[in-house]
Scaffold this motif. Structure first.
Motif, PDB file in Angstrom:
ATOM      1  N   THR A   1       3.966  -2.401  12.001  1.00 19.39           N
ATOM      2  CA  THR A   1       3.142  -1.639  10.591  1.00 19.39           C
ATOM      3  C   THR A   1       2.746  -0.053  10.811  1.00 19.39           C
ATOM      4  O   THR A   1       3.202   0.024  11.784  1.00 19.39           O
ATOM      5  CB  THR A   1       1.384  -2.009  10.981  1.00 19.39           C
ATOM      6  N   ASP A   2       2.539   0.118   9.729  1.00 17.05           N
ATOM      7  CA  ASP A   2       1.690   1.389   9.616  1.00 17.05           C
ATOM      8  C   ASP A   2       1.997   1.986  11.048  1.00 17.05           C
ATOM      9  O   ASP A   2       1.492   2.980  11.626  1.00 17.05           O
ATOM     10  CB  ASP A   2       1.339   2.407   8.910  1.00 17.05           C
ATOM     11  N   ASN A   3       0.002   1.622  11.307  1.00 17.63           N
ATOM     12  CA  ASN A   3      -0.757   1.787  12.625  1.00 17.63           C
ATOM     13  C   ASN A   3       0.632   1.196  14.268  1.00 17.63           C
ATOM     14  O   ASN A   3       0.089   2.736  15.169  1.00 17.63           O
ATOM     15  CB  ASN A   3      -1.596   0.333  12.646  1.00 17.63           C
ATOM     16  N   ASP A   4       0.879   1.032  13.522  1.00 14.67           N
ATOM     17  CA  ASP A   4       1.996   0.256  15.179  1.00 14.67           C
ATOM     18  C   ASP A   4       2.715   1.769  15.636  1.00 14.67           C
ATOM     19  O   ASP A   4       2.995   2.152  16.575  1.00 14.67           O
ATOM     20  CB  ASP A   4       3.037  -0.869  14.880  1.00 14.67           C
TER      21      ASP A   4
ATOM     22  N   ALA B   1      -6.956   8.320  -6.075  1.00 12.73           N
ATOM     23  CA  ALA B   1      -5.945   7.154  -5.425  1.00 12.73           C
ATOM     24  C   ALA B   1      -4.660   7.653  -4.543  1.00 12.73           C
ATOM     25  O   ALA B   1      -4.376   7.035  -3.800  1.00 12.73           O
ATOM     26  CB  ALA B   1      -5.122   7.492  -6.805  1.00 12.73           C
ATOM     27  N   GLU B   2      -4.523   9.053  -4.058  1.00  7.08           N
ATOM     28  CA  GLU B   2      -3.546   9.714  -2.940  1.00  7.08           C
ATOM     29  C   GLU B   2      -4.541   9.455  -1.024  1.00  7.08           C
ATOM     30  O   GLU B   2      -3.383   9.835  -0.535  1.00  7.08           O
ATOM     31  CB  GLU B   2      -3.821  11.498  -3.249  1.00  7.08           C
ATOM     32  N   ALA B   3      -5.642   9.073  -1.645  1.00 14.47           N
ATOM     33  CA  ALA B   3      -6.069   8.522  -0.623  1.00 14.47           C
ATOM     34  C   ALA B   3      -5.703   7.645   0.212  1.00 14.47           C
ATOM     35  O   ALA B   3      -5.356   7.639   1.417  1.00 14.47           O
ATOM     36  CB  ALA B   3      -7.653   8.691  -0.689  1.00 14.47           C
ATOM     37  N   LEU B   4      -4.836   6.582  -0.599  1.00 16.79           N
ATOM     38  CA  LEU B   4      -4.409   5.290  -0.478  1.00 16.79           C
ATOM     39  C   LEU B   4      -3.087   5.444   1.018  1.00 16.79           C
ATOM     40  O   LEU B   4      -2.879   4.183   1.870  1.00 16.79           O
ATOM     41  CB  LEU B   4      -3.973   4.535  -1.306  1.00 16.79           C
ATOM     42  N   THR B   5      -2.611   7.348   0.311  1.00 16.72           N
ATOM     43  CA  THR B   5      -1.598   6.909   1.349  1.00 16.72           C
ATOM     44  C   THR B   5      -0.949   8.623   1.644  1.00 16.72           C
ATOM     45  O   THR B   5      -0.125   8.785   2.297  1.00 16.72           O
ATOM     46  CB  THR B   5       0.153   6.579   0.543  1.00 16.72           C
ATOM     47  N   SER B   6      -2.999   8.588   2.313  1.00 16.42           N
ATOM     48  CA  SER B   6      -2.776   9.291   3.330  1.00 16.42           C
ATOM     49  C   SER B   6      -3.320   9.256   5.062  1.00 16.42           C
ATOM     50  O   SER B   6      -4.632   8.938   4.614  1.00 16.42           O
ATOM     51  CB  SER B   6      -3.447  10.422   2.211  1.00 16.42           C
TER      52      SER B   6
ATOM     53  N   ASP C   1      -4.492  11.938   6.748  1.00 24.10           N
ATOM     54  CA  ASP C   1      -6.000  13.004   6.256  1.00 24.10           C
ATOM     55  C   ASP C   1      -6.634  12.840   7.474  1.00 24.10           C
ATOM     56  O   ASP C   1      -7.664  12.446   6.426  1.00 24.10           O
ATOM     57  CB  ASP C   1      -5.375  13.808   5.233  1.00 24.10           C
ATOM     58  N   PRO C   2      -7.368  13.303   8.279  1.00 27.11           N
ATOM     59  CA  PRO C   2      -9.166  13.156   8.900  1.00 27.11           C
ATOM     60  C   PRO C   2     -10.090  13.332   7.776  1.00 27.11           C
ATOM     61  O   PRO C   2     -11.143  12.867   7.539  1.00 27.11           O
ATOM     62  CB  PRO C   2      -9.429  13.497  10.576  1.00 27.11           C
ATOM     63  N   LYS C   3      -9.122  14.334   5.906  1.00 24.34           N
ATOM     64  CA  LYS C   3     -10.608  14.753   5.827  1.00 24.34           C
ATOM     65  C   LYS C   3     -11.393  13.698   4.851  1.00 24.34           C
ATOM     66  O   LYS C   3     -12.180  13.960   4.206  1.00 24.34           O
ATOM     67  CB  LYS C   3      -9.920  15.929   4.626  1.00 24.34           C
ATOM     68  N   TRP C   4     -10.154  12.392   4.299  1.00 27.12           N
ATOM     69  CA  TRP C   4     -10.790  11.411   3.431  1.00 27.12           C
ATOM     70  C   TRP C   4     -12.147  10.684   4.350  1.00 27.12           C
ATOM     71  O   TRP C   4     -12.909   9.821   3.927  1.00 27.12           O
ATOM     72  CB  TRP C   4     -10.001  10.207   3.372  1.00 27.12           C
ATOM     73  N   LYS C   5     -12.413  10.682   5.528  1.00 26.76           N
ATOM     74  CA  LYS C   5     -13.497   9.917   6.756  1.00 26.76           C
ATOM     75  C   LYS C   5     -14.521  10.669   6.271  1.00 26.76           C
ATOM     76  O   LYS C   5     -16.163   9.391   5.768  1.00 26.76           O
ATOM     77  CB  LYS C   5     -13.585  10.121   8.704  1.00 26.76           C
ATOM     78  N   ASP C   6     -14.306  12.351   6.162  1.00 25.72           N
ATOM     79  CA  ASP C   6     -15.791  12.396   5.065  1.00 25.72           C
ATOM     80  C   ASP C   6     -16.737  11.654   4.088  1.00 25.72           C
ATOM     81  O   ASP C   6     -17.323  12.352   3.721  1.00 25.72           O
ATOM     82  CB  ASP C   6     -15.999  13.814   5.363  1.00 25.72           C
TER      83      ASP C   6
ATOM     84  N   SER D   1      -0.748  -0.958  -1.964  1.00 27.95           N
ATOM     85  CA  SER D   1       0.011  -0.639  -0.999  1.00 27.95           C
ATOM     86  C   SER D   1      -0.693  -0.113  -0.590  1.00 27.95           C
ATOM     87  O   SER D   1      -1.463   1.172  -1.219  1.00 27.95           O
ATOM     88  CB  SER D   1       1.165  -0.886   0.003  1.00 27.95           C
ATOM     89  N   TYR D   2      -1.204   0.505   0.948  1.00 28.55           N
ATOM     90  CA  TYR D   2      -2.104   1.288   1.565  1.00 28.55           C
ATOM     91  C   TYR D   2      -1.259   1.721   3.258  1.00 28.55           C
ATOM     92  O   TYR D   2      -0.736   1.107   3.405  1.00 28.55           O
ATOM     93  CB  TYR D   2      -3.284   1.445   1.867  1.00 28.55           C
ATOM     94  N   SER D   3      -1.351   3.208   3.090  1.00 29.36           N
ATOM     95  CA  SER D   3      -0.185   3.873   4.721  1.00 29.36           C
ATOM     96  C   SER D   3      -1.413   4.728   5.052  1.00 29.36           C
ATOM     97  O   SER D   3      -1.328   5.600   4.437  1.00 29.36           O
ATOM     98  CB  SER D   3       0.853   3.833   4.332  1.00 29.36           C
ATOM     99  N   ILE D   4      -2.678   4.971   5.884  1.00 30.37           N
ATOM    100  CA  ILE D   4      -3.465   5.903   6.082  1.00 30.37           C
ATOM    101  C   ILE D   4      -3.500   5.989   7.635  1.00 30.37           C
ATOM    102  O   ILE D   4      -4.171   6.484   8.597  1.00 30.37           O
ATOM    103  CB  ILE D   4      -4.981   4.837   6.057  1.00 30.37           C
TER     104      ILE D   4
END
Length: 385
Positions: A106-109, A210-215, A217-222, A363-366
């Protein structure tokens, strides 16, 4: 006569030596005609994943009799060492080869492999050695050209149509339904299964661009807090046992509650519901529906470690998996979402996905953010009274 016998012996010896050398040469090159190669495929998950791979490998063997593929399968919840752990350990130990020739990831792997083993831990996949790679219409944003997406699945609402005549059509309608039907909805602990994780993820990311679904970037945690506030608000309306809110373990945990009539609606992996219904393990009253915005799904990828000594044979298996024949098997055996154009598959095969609108596969990939999201859920939601 003695000379003749000696002559024959020398000829036989020369012939045998030639054959031996030819055999050695063939063994050292997995692509050589007539050679026999054994490769290991590492996978994990529920039993339906194992059953599907066995069918795929049987079909592959029929077309490639000189390649034996051994399926190294770790069932969910057994605690066996994963291929990711094995490969990272081998890389850190400075090993020159590995018995892992192909691994399901998976992407996490991939994120873990990159951070703990380095970017070169996986081999780049050559398009000229895997011609059917061009058929694949999805790509991992983390794995890039080091991984091949080979199947997808998505989370839908599974509901008891005997109890719910008109299921929610949007996320807002779903949240209102949950509040007006206390205790009749459940999602599993997101750290134990992807359907619960998708419910949590969707609550967070429906409020983001929508861009957050495939990013990654730690900025989205905020920007997660509004989503977690929504989950906190829903907490007291969740399924209860012994008077306390319960988040069941694993994807199957919520499916069991739905099948037994203890709840009426759950988020569930479409392939699990379709597969269990086809085998008579779920009542026919259990149906699937998609909400808008759709729940997130996920893609599974295949990767080849750089340490593998059998890459040529591994390329052949990946090429088969990406072929219409291979994709057909994943749909028929696992009810997986195909990752090639639907026009390449028989209509009767696609009919097995009835009720699932694959055009809206979200789908998503973060990357590592997914681990952070689960940890934050445990700290803010699981601890609620």
């Amino acid at each position: 006569m003695k000379l003749k016998k000696v002559g024959l012996s020398l000829v036989a010896l020369a012939t045998a030596t030639s054959l031996l050398l030819t055999g050695c040469s063939a063994t050292s090159n997995s692509a050589s005609a007539g050679s026999k190669t054994t490769i290991n495929l590492y996978s994990n998950g529920s039993d339906n994943v194992r059953i599907t791979w066995e069918a795929v490998l049987e079909a592959f063997k029929a077309k490639n009799p000189n390649i034996d593929v051994k399926l190294q399968f770790v069932s969910s919840g057994t605690g066996g060492q994963s291929a990711v752990d094995r490969l990272i350990a081998a890389t850190k130990a400075g090993q020159k080869d590995t018995d892992i020739d192909i691994m399901e990831t998976t992407d996490n792997d991939i994120s873990r492999l990159d951070s703990e083993g380095g970017k070169d831990i996986l081999s780049q996949l050559p398009a000229d050695k895997i011609p059917n790679l061009k058929n694949i219409n999805s790509k991992s944003t983390v794995g890039g050209d080091r991984t091949m997406v080979f199947r997808g699945s998505t989370v839908l609402l599974a509901y008891n149509s005997d109890k719910v005549a008109t299921p929610p059509k949007t996320d807002k309608e779903l949240y209102e339904w949950i509040k007006s039907h206390p205790g009749r909805f459940a999602y599993n602990d997101p750290t134990t299964g992807g359907s619960g994780d998708s419910f949590v993820f969707t609550a967070l990311y429906n409020m983001l661009p929508a861009e957050a679904l495939t990013s990654s970037d730690p900025k989205w945690k905020d920007q997660w807090q509004p989503g977690f506030d929504q989950l906190k608000e829903l907490h007291s309306y969740m399924y209860k046992a012994s008077g306390k809110v319960q988040y069941p373990a694993k994807n199957q945990g919520t499916i069991d509650l739905l099948a037994s009539g203890e709840v009426d609606i759950i988020p569930a992996w479409a392939d699990m519901i379709l597969d269990q219904k086809s085998r008579g393990l779920l009542p026919q009253s259990i149906k699937l529906t998609q909400i808008t915005p759709a729940f997130t799904g996920g893609v599974q990828t295949l990767a080849i470690p750089s340490l593998s000594k059998n890459k040529e044979a591994a390329y052949k298996l990946l090429d088969f998996v990406a072929s219409p024949e291979g994709q057909k098997l994943f749909v028929e055996k696992q009810k997986a979402i195909p990752v090639i154009d639907n026009s390449q598959l028989p209509k009767e095969t696609l009919a097995m996905l009835a009720g699932l609108d694959v055009k809206e596969f979200r789908s998503y990939s973060i990357g590592k953010l997914n681990d952070d999201e689960k940890k934050m859920w445990q700290e803010t939601i699981a601890t609620l009274k």
